[in-house]
Design a protein around this motif. Structure first.
Motif, PDB file in Angstrom:
ATOM      1  N   THR A 129      51.878 -16.413  55.506  1.00 32.85           N
ATOM      2  CA  THR A 129      51.223 -16.292  55.640  1.00 32.85           C
ATOM      3  C   THR A 129      49.727 -16.832  56.493  1.00 32.85           C
ATOM      4  OG1 THR A 129      51.949 -17.879  57.896  1.00 32.85           O
ATOM      5  CG2 THR A 129      52.426 -18.994  56.822  1.00 32.85           C
ATOM      6  N   LEU A 130      50.070 -15.586  57.387  1.00 30.68           N
ATOM      7  CA  LEU A 130      48.747 -14.197  57.638  1.00 30.68           C
ATOM      8  C   LEU A 130      48.266 -14.462  56.669  1.00 30.68           C
ATOM      9  CD1 LEU A 130      50.311 -16.062  60.535  1.00 30.68           C
ATOM     10  CD2 LEU A 130      49.432 -13.291  61.458  1.00 30.68           C
ATOM     11  N   THR A 131      49.601 -13.237  56.206  1.00 27.02           N
ATOM     12  CA  THR A 131      48.887 -11.959  55.105  1.00 27.02           C
ATOM     13  C   THR A 131      48.200 -12.291  53.831  1.00 27.02           C
ATOM     14  OG1 THR A 131      50.996 -10.756  55.847  1.00 27.02           O
ATOM     15  CG2 THR A 131      49.321 -10.157  52.902  1.00 27.02           C
ATOM     16  N   ALA A 132      48.276 -13.779  53.613  1.00 23.11           N
ATOM     17  CA  ALA A 132      47.366 -15.146  52.316  1.00 23.11           C
ATOM     18  C   ALA A 132      46.541 -14.811  53.200  1.00 23.11           C
ATOM     19  CB  ALA A 132      48.085 -15.650  51.754  1.00 23.11           C
ATOM     20  N   LYS A 133      46.671 -15.271  54.513  1.00 19.43           N
ATOM     21  CA  LYS A 133      44.988 -16.187  55.247  1.00 19.43           C
ATOM     22  C   LYS A 133      45.460 -17.411  54.589  1.00 19.43           C
ATOM     23  CE  LYS A 133      40.968 -14.528  54.741  1.00 19.43           C
ATOM     24  NZ  LYS A 133      39.516 -13.004  54.454  1.00 19.43           N
ATOM     25  N   TRP A 134      46.411 -18.054  54.577  1.00 18.91           N
ATOM     26  CA  TRP A 134      45.982 -19.225  54.604  1.00 18.91           C
ATOM     27  C   TRP A 134      46.769 -19.741  56.096  1.00 18.91           C
ATOM     28  CZ3 TRP A 134      50.290 -21.691  50.693  1.00 18.91           C
ATOM     29  CH2 TRP A 134      50.067 -20.907  48.994  1.00 18.91           C
ATOM     30  N   HIS A 135      47.168 -18.940  57.073  1.00 15.97           N
ATOM     31  CA  HIS A 135      47.106 -19.786  58.203  1.00 15.97           C
ATOM     32  C   HIS A 135      46.710 -18.257  59.619  1.00 15.97           C
ATOM     33  CE1 HIS A 135      48.708 -23.159  58.392  1.00 15.97           C
ATOM     34  NE2 HIS A 135      49.609 -23.396  57.185  1.00 15.97           N
ATOM     35  N   ARG A 136      46.290 -19.021  60.922  1.00 21.09           N
ATOM     36  CA  ARG A 136      46.231 -18.359  61.203  1.00 21.09           C
ATOM     37  C   ARG A 136      47.674 -18.271  62.841  1.00 21.09           C
ATOM     38  NH1 ARG A 136      41.987 -21.992  61.318  1.00 21.09           N
ATOM     39  NH2 ARG A 136      39.557 -21.069  61.292  1.00 21.09           N
ATOM     40  N   LEU A 137      47.363 -17.266  63.356  1.00 18.89           N
ATOM     41  CA  LEU A 137      49.009 -16.847  64.458  1.00 18.89           C
ATOM     42  C   LEU A 137      49.677 -17.760  64.949  1.00 18.89           C
ATOM     43  CD1 LEU A 137      51.217 -15.404  66.165  1.00 18.89           C
ATOM     44  CD2 LEU A 137      49.635 -14.254  67.477  1.00 18.89           C
ATOM     45  N   SER A 138      48.204 -18.572  65.945  1.00 12.58           N
ATOM     46  CA  SER A 138      48.421 -20.167  66.518  1.00 12.58           C
ATOM     47  C   SER A 138      49.249 -21.029  65.666  1.00 12.58           C
ATOM     48  CB  SER A 138      47.200 -20.516  67.810  1.00 12.58           C
ATOM     49  OG  SER A 138      46.247 -20.805  66.448  1.00 12.58           O
ATOM     50  N   ASP A 139      48.731 -20.804  64.619  1.00  9.70           N
ATOM     51  CA  ASP A 139      49.445 -22.278  63.466  1.00  9.70           C
ATOM     52  C   ASP A 139      50.942 -21.891  63.191  1.00  9.70           C
ATOM     53  OD1 ASP A 139      47.122 -22.734  63.345  1.00  9.70           O
ATOM     54  OD2 ASP A 139      45.920 -21.933  61.560  1.00  9.70           O
ATOM     55  N   THR A 140      51.098 -19.904  63.263  1.00  5.57           N
ATOM     56  CA  THR A 140      52.479 -20.586  62.901  1.00  5.57           C
ATOM     57  C   THR A 140      53.193 -20.796  64.106  1.00  5.57           C
ATOM     58  OG1 THR A 140      52.122 -18.573  61.145  1.00  5.57           O
ATOM     59  CG2 THR A 140      54.089 -17.987  61.850  1.00  5.57           C
ATOM     60  N   LEU A 141      52.933 -20.067  64.964  1.00  3.68           N
ATOM     61  CA  LEU A 141      53.454 -20.263  67.025  1.00  3.68           C
ATOM     62  C   LEU A 141      54.073 -21.569  67.256  1.00  3.68           C
ATOM     63  CD1 LEU A 141      52.170 -17.288  68.785  1.00  3.68           C
ATOM     64  CD2 LEU A 141      53.914 -17.153  67.361  1.00  3.68           C
ATOM     65  N   ALA A 142      52.850 -22.491  67.043  1.00  4.26           N
ATOM     66  CA  ALA A 142      52.904 -24.026  66.990  1.00  4.26           C
ATOM     67  C   ALA A 142      53.893 -24.068  66.167  1.00  4.26           C
ATOM     68  CB  ALA A 142      51.667 -24.026  67.236  1.00  4.26           C
ATOM     69  N   ALA A 143      54.415 -23.994  65.168  1.00  2.00           N
ATOM     70  CA  ALA A 143      55.117 -24.520  64.031  1.00  2.00           C
ATOM     71  C   ALA A 143      56.366 -24.343  64.369  1.00  2.00           C
ATOM     72  CB  ALA A 143      54.637 -23.976  62.746  1.00  2.00           C
ATOM     73  N   ASP A 144      56.510 -23.525  64.763  1.00  2.00           N
ATOM     74  CA  ASP A 144      58.162 -23.033  65.756  1.00  2.00           C
ATOM     75  C   ASP A 144      58.789 -23.263  65.663  1.00  2.00           C
ATOM     76  OD1 ASP A 144      58.347 -19.894  63.451  1.00  2.00           O
ATOM     77  OD2 ASP A 144      56.815 -18.849  64.712  1.00  2.00           O
ATOM     78  N   ALA A 145      57.568 -23.745  67.222  1.00  2.00           N
ATOM     79  CA  ALA A 145      57.587 -24.463  68.255  1.00  2.00           C
ATOM     80  C   ALA A 145      58.308 -25.841  68.630  1.00  2.00           C
ATOM     81  CB  ALA A 145      56.735 -24.216  69.264  1.00  2.00           C
ATOM     82  N   ILE A 146      57.295 -26.497  67.149  1.00  2.00           N
ATOM     83  CA  ILE A 146      58.005 -28.298  67.199  1.00  2.00           C
ATOM     84  C   ILE A 146      58.883 -28.163  66.282  1.00  2.00           C
ATOM     85  CG2 ILE A 146      56.543 -29.212  65.636  1.00  2.00           C
ATOM     86  CD1 ILE A 146      53.647 -29.299  66.711  1.00  2.00           C
ATOM     87  N   ALA A 147      59.085 -27.014  65.090  1.00  2.00           N
ATOM     88  CA  ALA A 147      60.770 -26.998  64.723  1.00  2.00           C
ATOM     89  C   ALA A 147      61.552 -27.441  65.457  1.00  2.00           C
ATOM     90  CB  ALA A 147      60.466 -25.543  63.533  1.00  2.00           C
ATOM     91  N   LEU A 148      61.420 -26.001  66.183  1.00  2.00           N
ATOM     92  CA  LEU A 148      62.959 -26.235  67.227  1.00  2.00           C
ATOM     93  C   LEU A 148      63.276 -27.188  68.592  1.00  2.00           C
ATOM     94  CD1 LEU A 148      64.295 -24.535  68.695  1.00  2.00           C
ATOM     95  CD2 LEU A 148      62.438 -23.279  69.860  1.00  2.00           C
ATOM     96  N   SER A 149      61.905 -28.202  69.099  1.00  2.00           N
ATOM     97  CA  SER A 149      61.798 -29.294  69.152  1.00  2.00           C
ATOM     98  C   SER A 149      62.848 -29.946  68.710  1.00  2.00           C
ATOM     99  CB  SER A 149      60.009 -29.708  70.135  1.00  2.00           C
ATOM    100  OG  SER A 149      59.650 -28.796  70.604  1.00  2.00           O
ATOM    101  N   VAL A 150      62.002 -30.551  67.838  1.00  2.00           N
ATOM    102  CA  VAL A 150      62.942 -31.525  66.613  1.00  2.00           C
ATOM    103  C   VAL A 150      64.246 -31.556  66.326  1.00  2.00           C
ATOM    104  CG1 VAL A 150      62.674 -32.475  63.927  1.00  2.00           C
ATOM    105  CG2 VAL A 150      59.966 -31.948  64.910  1.00  2.00           C
TER     106      VAL A 150
END
Length: 283
Positions: free
Chosen positions: A172-193
């Motif tokens: 997602t960073l390589t393609a410039k679709w997202h920033r690092l924080s977007d990925t880290l927050a998604a990791d954390a939310i997926a883990l919580s769910v």
């Protein structure tokens, strides 16, 4: 009779879930609500322009394969595994992880979390992109598979699915679709769910402790991924701390991008390993 997990320790799940939401909130505050955070992450996006064309094409191809149809296929696949095992509770939990993960991140991204204009940007850089929907899909599919796949096949599943899930976050960073924080927050939310779904299963008495012999190949894989995560974390911190301490927010954008990619991989691996640790010798 094997001991039921809820009689041993079911409190791990809400603790992990709460920790994940806290991590996501901290990431949002530091990366989105501060001028320094926005500047660094935008620099990483510009640094991605210097990446090799083949890497960019590979990232676009991998991300492009995640569609509504492929997501529906993943939901059907994990549900089918649960049905074939005659475990409707596992099927419901696994499907719930994927569906709830998307519901949470899309609501947060589109309606709840603002991105204040702290630095001068235009176009795609100006809108909020936290959390990453693609990263959430990859990680929730991984966690759903851990929940629903039989214990003896968990290592085989991880061998194929975990590298893909981690790669999507970095892509997602390589393609410039997202920033690092977007990925880290998604990791954390997926883990919580996923932790909340596991907690539901534990309280139902649906999880049991595995008392059989340890599976060496799986242990070797987990150790390898843990080592890879530590290396990615160390490399990412080095590529950010050293140039930023020397050059400030004007550090080389290519180096910042490389550091962001390493940190994205480390974040996804960390979330995966935490979830696997909670499910260690549990089926």
């Amino acid at each position: 009779m094997p001991a039921r997990l809820q009689h041993v320790n079911s409190r791990r799940w809400p603790a992990v879930a709460a920790s994940g939401f806290v991590v996501a909130a901290v990431v949002y505050v530091l990366a989105v609500l501060t001028r320094a955070g926005q500047t660094i992450e935008n620099a990483a996006l510009r640094g991605a322009d210097q990446d090799d064309v083949s890497e960019t094409d590979a990232a676009w191809q991998a991300l492009g394969e995640i569609t509504v149809y492929s997501l529906a296929a993943a939901v059907v696949a994990v549900a089918l595994v649960g049905v074939l095992r005659r475990r409707w509770d596992l099927a419901i939990a696994a499907v719930g992880v994927i569906v709830a993960g998307q519901a949470v991140v899309q609501v947060l991204k589109r309606f709840v979390l603002p991105r204040p204009a702290l630095v001068e940007v235009t176009g795609d850089y100006a809108h909020n992109s936290l959390p990453s929907g693609h990263t959430t899909i990859a990680m929730t599919v991984l966690f759903a598979a851990v929940i629903v796949v039989p214990y003896r096949w968990r290592g085989v599943m991880l061998f194929f699915v975990l590298p893909w899930a981690v790669g999507i976050g970095q892509y997602t960073l390589t393609a410039k679709w997202h920033r690092l924080s977007d990925t880290l927050a998604a990791d954390a939310i997926a883990l919580s769910v996923a932790a909340l779904a596991s907690w539901w299963l534990a309280r139902r008495g649906a999880l049991e402790r595995y008392e059989g012999p340890s599976r060496k190949p799986r242990s070797v894989l987990v150790v390898f991924w843990a080592f890879a995560g530590l290396v990615s974390l160390a490399l990412g911190l080095f590529l950010w701390v050293v140039p930023l301490s020397r050059e400030g927010l004007g550090a080389d954008e290519w180096v910042i991008y490389l550091g962001g990619g390493s940190l994205a991989s480390a974040g996804s691996l960390a979330a995966a390993l935490v979830f696997l640790a909670c499910w260690r010798r549990v089926h």
